[in-house]
Write a protein that holds these residues in place. Structure first.
Motif, PDB file in Angstrom:
ATOM      1  N   VAL A  32       0.850  -1.190   0.000  1.00  0.00           N
ATOM      2  CA  VAL A  32       0.000   0.000   0.000  1.00  0.00           C
ATOM      3  C   VAL A  32       0.886   1.241   0.000  1.00  0.00           C
ATOM      4  CG1 VAL A  32      -1.715   1.282   1.323  1.00  0.00           C
ATOM      5  CG2 VAL A  32      -1.849  -1.193   1.210  1.00  0.00           C
ATOM      6  N   THR A  36      -2.066   6.421   0.283  1.00  0.00           N
ATOM      7  CA  THR A  36      -3.358   5.750   0.165  1.00  0.00           C
ATOM      8  C   THR A  36      -3.991   5.460   1.518  1.00  0.00           C
ATOM      9  OG1 THR A  36      -2.525   4.706  -1.843  1.00  0.00           O
ATOM     10  CG2 THR A  36      -4.532   3.810  -0.914  1.00  0.00           C
ATOM     11  N   ALA A  72      -5.724  -2.763   2.588  1.00  0.00           N
ATOM     12  CA  ALA A  72      -5.383  -3.208   1.232  1.00  0.00           C
ATOM     13  C   ALA A  72      -6.514  -4.037   0.635  1.00  0.00           C
ATOM     14  CB  ALA A  72      -4.091  -4.013   1.263  1.00  0.00           C
ATOM     15  N   PHE A  73      -7.129  -4.874   1.451  1.00  0.00           N
ATOM     16  CA  PHE A  73      -8.264  -5.673   0.977  1.00  0.00           C
ATOM     17  C   PHE A  73      -9.435  -4.780   0.564  1.00  0.00           C
ATOM     18  CE2 PHE A  73     -12.165  -8.108   1.857  1.00  0.00           C
ATOM     19  CZ  PHE A  73     -11.979  -9.154   0.957  1.00  0.00           C
ATOM     20  N   ARG A  74      -9.710  -3.762   1.378  1.00  0.00           N
ATOM     21  CA  ARG A  74     -10.803  -2.837   1.038  1.00  0.00           C
ATOM     22  C   ARG A  74     -10.509  -2.068  -0.246  1.00  0.00           C
ATOM     23  NH1 ARG A  74     -13.121   0.264   6.358  1.00  0.00           N
ATOM     24  NH2 ARG A  74     -14.115  -1.543   7.273  1.00  0.00           N
ATOM     25  N   ILE A  75      -9.263  -1.666  -0.412  1.00  0.00           N
ATOM     26  CA  ILE A  75      -8.890  -0.919  -1.622  1.00  0.00           C
ATOM     27  C   ILE A  75      -9.134  -1.771  -2.857  1.00  0.00           C
ATOM     28  CG2 ILE A  75      -6.905   0.006  -2.883  1.00  0.00           C
ATOM     29  CD1 ILE A  75      -5.856   0.964  -0.124  1.00  0.00           C
ATOM     30  N   VAL A  76      -8.753  -3.039  -2.791  1.00  0.00           N
ATOM     31  CA  VAL A  76      -8.931  -3.928  -3.942  1.00  0.00           C
ATOM     32  C   VAL A  76     -10.397  -4.301  -4.135  1.00  0.00           C
ATOM     33  CG1 VAL A  76      -8.383  -6.236  -4.818  1.00  0.00           C
ATOM     34  CG2 VAL A  76      -6.595  -4.845  -3.786  1.00  0.00           C
ATOM     35  N   LYS A  77     -11.085  -4.640  -3.042  1.00  0.00           N
ATOM     36  CA  LYS A  77     -12.470  -5.123  -3.148  1.00  0.00           C
ATOM     37  C   LYS A  77     -13.460  -4.015  -3.481  1.00  0.00           C
ATOM     38  CE  LYS A  77     -16.004  -7.690  -0.703  1.00  0.00           C
ATOM     39  NZ  LYS A  77     -16.431  -8.291   0.556  1.00  0.00           N
ATOM     40  N   GLY A  79     -12.607  -0.700  -4.265  1.00  0.00           N
ATOM     41  CA  GLY A  79     -12.107   0.336  -5.155  1.00  0.00           C
ATOM     42  C   GLY A  79     -11.929   1.691  -4.493  1.00  0.00           C
ATOM     43  N   SER A  81     -10.004   4.792  -2.932  1.00  0.00           N
ATOM     44  CA  SER A  81      -8.705   5.375  -3.276  1.00  0.00           C
ATOM     45  C   SER A  81      -7.909   5.817  -2.051  1.00  0.00           C
ATOM     46  CB  SER A  81      -8.884   6.548  -4.233  1.00  0.00           C
ATOM     47  OG  SER A  81      -9.691   7.544  -3.626  1.00  0.00           O
TER      48      SER A  81
END
Length: 123
Positions: A32, A36, A72-77, A79, A81
């Protein structure tokens, strides 16, 4: 009263270690970017006070890594920013506090021990 010296870090030292070493390490390990995900100072103090009361920083490191993994999981799942961890949303990342400052009794009843010390010579 006798003063007992216990080795370890105080909260301000833990705060400096976390911001200087543990957070950058967790950012690299989770992939990350530092822009971010940010853990606010008040959230870091709450993390130290309510989740990590041991004398060292190992548990603090684990909790910080947990925050960055979930972020990081929330960012990927989802979206997202940018994520700012505050005292209000800290429980979403690390769960319920392990330590609270709530008093169990308003007035301590007889037979309840408030402190206990042990030495090699006995109590």
């Amino acid at each position: 009263m006798e003063m007992i010296d216990v080795s370890g870090y105080v909260a301000e030292e833990k705060m400096n270690i976390a911001t200087s070493y543990l957070v950058p390490q967790a950012q690299v390990n989770s992939g990350v970017d530092h822009d971010t995900v940010k853990i606010g100072d008040s959230a870091m103090r709450l993390l130290i006070k309510s989740y990590c009361r041991e004398s060292g920083v190992r548990n603090l490191q684990k909790q910080i890594e947990k925050v960055y993994r979930k972020a990081a999981f929330r960012i990927v799942k989802e979206g997202i920013s940018n994520i700012l961890v505050t005292p209000d949303n800290l429980q979403e990342f690390v769960g319920k506090p392990l330590f609270t400052t709530d008093k169990m009794y308003e007035q301590t009843p007889p037979g309840v021990v408030m402190g206990l010390a042990w030495t090699a010579m006995g109590m």
